[in-house]
Design an enzyme around this catalytic site. Structure first.
Site, PDB file in Angstrom:
ATOM      1  N   GLU A 154     -12.778  34.650 -39.945  1.00 47.81           N
ATOM      2  CA  GLU A 154     -13.840  33.671 -40.158  1.00 47.81           C
ATOM      3  C   GLU A 154     -13.318  32.489 -40.976  1.00 47.81           C
ATOM      4  OE1 GLU A 154     -18.446  33.523 -41.744  1.00 47.81           O
ATOM      5  OE2 GLU A 154     -17.341  35.410 -41.788  1.00 47.81           O
ATOM      6  N   ARG A 206     -10.580  51.494 -40.272  1.00 51.21           N
ATOM      7  CA  ARG A 206     -11.551  52.516 -39.880  1.00 51.21           C
ATOM      8  C   ARG A 206     -11.306  53.089 -38.495  1.00 51.21           C
ATOM      9  NH1 ARG A 206     -17.186  50.648 -42.734  1.00 51.21           N
ATOM     10  NH2 ARG A 206     -16.360  50.782 -44.850  1.00 51.21           N
TER      11      ARG A 206
END
Length: 190
Positions: free
Chosen positions: A116, A79
């Site tokens: 994560e 993005r």
């Protein structure tokens, strides 16, 4: 000059109004991509030409405030590719893409970073940043700080200086800002 703790204080009223237009256009999606997560979607602002124009104006205004002036804009996969070109074009400087492993042709510089649950790799084409160049790194979101920190490392290893990192949305509760070794400016904090 923007500082490491900068959000968007000391901003002219018209830019503050533009940030409010952008904020109103961002959509929220509960339980995406997994239960308990509220996904803040910047695409809502891109669907509204007035919000997209306001976002462009604010990003460019922040980039123009940097001193020294950026010699290049680094945009992060994926993005960041939507916003980095707008800034680079307005500043008249090169755009340097940083992508996930295997997406760039030719010789590349690589760095692994923590996700994560696991690791990933960012790459930048060799020679796209020259020694001593001042660089602005752009992305849509700062969460845990892994991708932004990896991009800073790539720029530094290439001999560039990271003037700052500019993101639209920061998920402050995740503490990503503390992992980034450069000044971070965010437009919106959730």
């Amino acid at each position: 000059m923007l500082n490491h703790q900068s959000r968007h204080s000391n901003m002219p009223a018209n830019l503050e109004e533009k940030i409010n237009i952008v904020k109103a256009a961002i959509t929220s999606h509960p339980d995406f991509p997994k239960k308990g997560v509220i996904f803040r979607d910047i695409f809502g602002a891109l669907l509204q030409p007035a919000a997209f124009a306001a976002l462009r104006d604010v990003l460019v205004a922040h980039a123009r405030q940097l001193s020294p002036r950026p010699d290049a804009v680094v945009a992060l996969d994926a993005r960041g590719f939507l916003f980095g070109p707008l800034i680079a074009l307005e500043l008249g400087v090169p755009l340097v893409p940083v992508r996930k492993r295997g997406k760039l042709p030719g010789a590349v510089r690589s760095v692994q970073y923590q996700l994560e649950y696991g690791q990933d790799t960012f790459e930048m084409q060799d020679g796209s940043i020259s020694k001593g160049q001042n660089v602005l790194i752009v992305d849509d979101l700062l969460a845990t700080g892994g991708t932004m920190s990896a991009a800073c490392q790539l720029v530094s290893e290439a001999g560039g200086t990271v003037l700052g990192c500019l993101v639209i949305i920061e998920l402050a509760e995740l503490g990503g800002r503390q992992k980034v070794p450069a000044p971070v400016t965010t437009l919106l904090e959730f």
